[in-house]
Write an enzyme that holds these catalytic residues in place. Structure first.
Site, mmCIF file in Angstrom:
data_model
loop_
_atom_site.group_PDB
_atom_site.id
_atom_site.type_symbol
_atom_site.label_atom_id
_atom_site.label_comp_id
_atom_site.label_asym_id
_atom_site.label_seq_id
_atom_site.Cartn_x
_atom_site.Cartn_y
_atom_site.Cartn_z
ATOM 1 N N CYS A 98 0.821 -1.199 0.000
ATOM 2 C CA CYS A 98 0.000 0.000 0.000
ATOM 3 C C CYS A 98 0.858 1.252 0.000
ATOM 4 O O CYS A 98 1.951 1.271 0.535
ATOM 5 C CB CYS A 98 -0.946 0.015 1.192
ATOM 6 S SG CYS A 98 -2.131 -1.349 1.211
ATOM 7 N N ASN A 150 -1.306 2.526 5.370
ATOM 8 C CA ASN A 150 -0.357 1.570 4.798
ATOM 9 C C ASN A 150 0.094 0.672 5.930
ATOM 10 O O ASN A 150 0.673 1.142 6.904
ATOM 11 C CB ASN A 150 0.855 2.297 4.194
ATOM 12 C CG ASN A 150 1.990 1.331 3.860
ATOM 13 O OD1 ASN A 150 1.756 0.184 3.487
ATOM 14 N ND2 ASN A 150 3.213 1.797 3.995
ATOM 15 N N GLY A 151 -0.190 -0.621 5.836
ATOM 16 C CA GLY A 151 0.279 -1.534 6.860
ATOM 17 C C GLY A 151 -0.798 -2.476 7.341
ATOM 18 O O GLY A 151 -1.826 -2.667 6.686
ATOM 19 N N THR A 210 25.741 -0.209 2.596
ATOM 20 C CA THR A 210 25.283 -1.508 3.078
ATOM 21 C C THR A 210 23.861 -1.808 2.635
ATOM 22 O O THR A 210 23.541 -2.928 2.240
ATOM 23 C CB THR A 210 25.351 -1.564 4.617
ATOM 24 O OG1 THR A 210 26.672 -1.227 5.035
ATOM 25 C CG2 THR A 210 25.014 -2.941 5.131
ATOM 26 N N ARG A 234 23.869 -2.739 -1.092
ATOM 27 C CA ARG A 234 24.458 -4.066 -1.277
ATOM 28 C C ARG A 234 23.456 -5.173 -0.949
ATOM 29 O O ARG A 234 23.321 -6.160 -1.680
ATOM 30 C CB ARG A 234 25.682 -4.234 -0.379
ATOM 31 C CG ARG A 234 26.922 -3.475 -0.786
ATOM 32 C CD ARG A 234 28.018 -3.679 0.251
ATOM 33 N NE ARG A 234 29.285 -3.071 -0.121
ATOM 34 C CZ ARG A 234 30.384 -3.133 0.631
ATOM 35 N NH1 ARG A 234 30.334 -3.758 1.802
ATOM 36 N NH2 ARG A 234 31.499 -2.568 0.227
#
Length: 592
Positions: free
Chosen positions: A38, A111-112, A352, A355
């Site tokens: 969402c 959203n969630g 990081t 990656r």
């Protein structure tokens, strides 16, 4: 505008991932009934007329459509507009948003997921006629009964905006750890804008920032307020005794909460401790009839370069658990080809994060292709239990605990961002049981001396979780996996992945560019050619001041800047790989 055209707003990439086994039948059999995670976009106090506001809101909202390809909705009320891009996980047939209250006074876009919504519905003092079966609709009657204090009752991952017409009041809320993303900005006309992703703001906001986790914004005083104030982050180091059965029970509850879904779901399985425990518990819950799976089986997914440590370990776990396992492989070139897309979707230039996100991004595309819409994942364990290899160097329990707190408080900028956006790019929702609010309250109040690493006595990183699930009579995992050394995801997919990225950056960025980096990038100046490359791509997509939404500072093996002081060898080492911890990682290298 057709859905195919809308999806075309985001490039599909050129990765050539290979899937072991044929899954076309699975994709046909379990494709959700509606064709399309969402995203929310809200503009308040706009000076535009109704038609202009609607057009502007839709243009911004469609940049989030990858997050919610199932449906979209928009509601305008005077100078305010609230839009929603929906990925249907619970109640796919009737849970369209924005949600509107019975009296049409409250407008809500979420959203969630609210995992305890059924319990909250049962606790309502005033009967409420729910219009949908959505887990999010309970927010409306909770707000009506309790006002802003209702937020503390929620258990889940969420970001939402709510507008109260009668009070002409709007609030925006983000969950306790920032598991779901949200940004806020200000338009040139004084409007206030909220968006699930940065890209929804950059064309309409003059100033924007990441919305802080555990906070809400209230238009009544035009201010942010902290609603989540955990006991473990108040500066004290508690000495609560370790209770392994409590840890085990609390984590099993956290996993079970996140298995709530009306669509096909699976588990991400790297073969490390964290994801393997999540997969093991989920598989048990389904086998024993405690939770359901739409597909009547648990699907697990892993990715890596050919012959990578994670692929081998994940296969071992999957065989042990009996999951329907999918091993995906990619090449270094596949990953390099996807880097620009990854940075666009992740909205970061952190080394990081990029990656680790690239393999996850590639894997998510394949997972989506077979009809899976939700996955369980293992993010958060390393922050809670000090699982990163640099924690071997923690000088005492106080520093160990404070570093865990620092890591958790910044997690929304790193692993939460990665897990959410790398999967959302393909319309998949990732759920993270280790960041369950109740589990955090228990685990983060355990005396930190119990978490400290003591190799002579056999206490390796995350010993508490290993011991809690070390059951010889009814084993959760093979013993060699239960006690496998920590691998950062970007390392575990294959060591040549990072080496290949460094080599590519070496060819793309010259020495003169690095010498002048501080002039081109005065904020968070890149210290390596790889970092310079990522920053250049980021700036091509996101204008000033977007760079201020990304954290910086020295780090080794994912440490905070404060932990650099733990060991002399950490200083002047800009490599975030776990292999940079010489004398700890079994395949450590000399970064110099």
């Amino acid at each position: 505008m057709t859905s195919a055209l809308l999806r075309g707003l985001v490039g599909l990439g050129r990765s050539r991932i290979r899937l072991s086994g044929s899954n076309s039948l699975l994709a046909r059999q379990y494709r959700p009934t509606k064709p399309v995670r969402c995203g929310i976009l809200a503009i308040f106090d706009s000076s535009l007329n109704t038609d202009q506001l609607r057009k502007q809101t839709l243009e911004c909202s469609k940049l989030l459509r990858h997050r919610g390809p199932d449906w979209n909705g928009i509601v305008l009320e005077g100078p305010h507009a609230i839009a929603h891009e929906r990925l249907a996980i619970v109640d796919p047939e009737s849970g369209e948003q924005p949600l509107i209250s019975q009296d049409e006074n409250i407008i809500l876009s979420v959203n969630g997921e609210i995992y305890n919504y059924k319990e909250l519905q049962a606790e309502l003092k005033t009967p409420y006629n729910f219009r949908t079966n959505s887990d999010c609709e309970v927010i409306i009657p909770l707000y009506q009964e309790h006002g802003i204090d209702f937020i503390k009752k929620l258990r889940g991952m969420f970001s939402f905006v709510l507008y109260d017409k009668k009070q002409n009041r709007y609030i925006a809320v983000r969950d306790h750890m920032g598991i779901t993303p949200m940004y806020m900005g200000y338009g040139q006309d004084g409007s206030v804008i909220f968006s699930s992703e940065l890209k929804g703001l950059i064309h309409v906001s003059q100033e924007f920032k990441a919305f802080p986790p555990g906070h809400y914004y209230d238009s009544n005083d035009q201010s942010l307020h902290q609603w989540y104030q955990p006991s473990w982050a108040d500066g004290r180091v508690t000495d609560t005794a370790l209770d392994l059965p409590k840890v085990k029970a609390a984590f099993e509850t956290a996993v079970q909460r996140r298995m709530m879904a009306d669509v096909p779901w699976g588990v991400l399985l790297s073969g490390g401790l964290d994801s393997s425990l999540v997969a093991s518990i989920a598989k048990r819950k389904v086998e024993r009839g405690e939770m359901k799976s739409v597909m009547n089986e648990v699907h697990s997914f892993s990715i890596g370069l050919e012959g990578s440590p994670d692929l081998a370990a994940a296969k071992k776990v999957a065989d042990f658990l009996g999951t329907e396992h999918h091993n995906y492989t990619f090449t270094v070139q596949d990953g390099i080809d996807a880097i620009e897309e990854v940075i666009y979707h992740l909205e970061t230039y952190d080394v990081t994060t990029i990656r680790a996100s690239t393999p996850m991004f590639l894997m998510s595309r394949k997972i989506k292709s077979i009809g899976i819409k939700m996955v369980l994942s293992g993010e958060g364990a390393d922050e809670v239990f000090g699982g990163y290899l640099y924690f071997h160097k923690a000088p005492n329990r106080e520093e160990f605990h404070h570093e865990c707190v620092r890591k958790l408080q910044a997690l929304h900028l790193f692993d939460c961002l990665r897990a959410n956006k790398a999967t959302s790019a393909w319309g998949i929702e990732a759920r993270v049981p280790f960041l369950d609010q109740d589990f955090l309250e228990l685990a983060m109040n355990i005396d930190a001396k119990e978490k400290m690493i003591d190799m002579p006595s056999g206490r390796i990183e995350k010993w508490i979780m290993r011991a809690a699930f070390d059951d010889e009579k009814d084993p959760y995992l093979p013993r060699e996996v239960l006690y496998r050394q920590k691998e950062q995801f970007s390392d575990g997919v294959g060591y040549s992945w990072i080496d290949g990225l460094k080599e590519y950056a070496e060819n793309m960025v010259n020495d003169q560019q690095m010498q002048h980096a501080k002039f081109r990038f005065p904020h968070n100046t890149p210290q390596t050619k790889e970092a310079y490359l990522y920053r250049s791509i980021f700036d091509s997509h996101f204008p000033d001041p977007a760079q201020l939404t990304v954290p910086g500072g020295p780090s080794i093996a994912c440490s905070t800047a404060a932990a650099i002081e733990w060991d002399k060898s950490f200083k002047n080492n800009a490599d975030p790989s776990g292999r940079a911890i010489a004398g700890v990682h079994t395949d450590a290298y000399n970064p110099n």
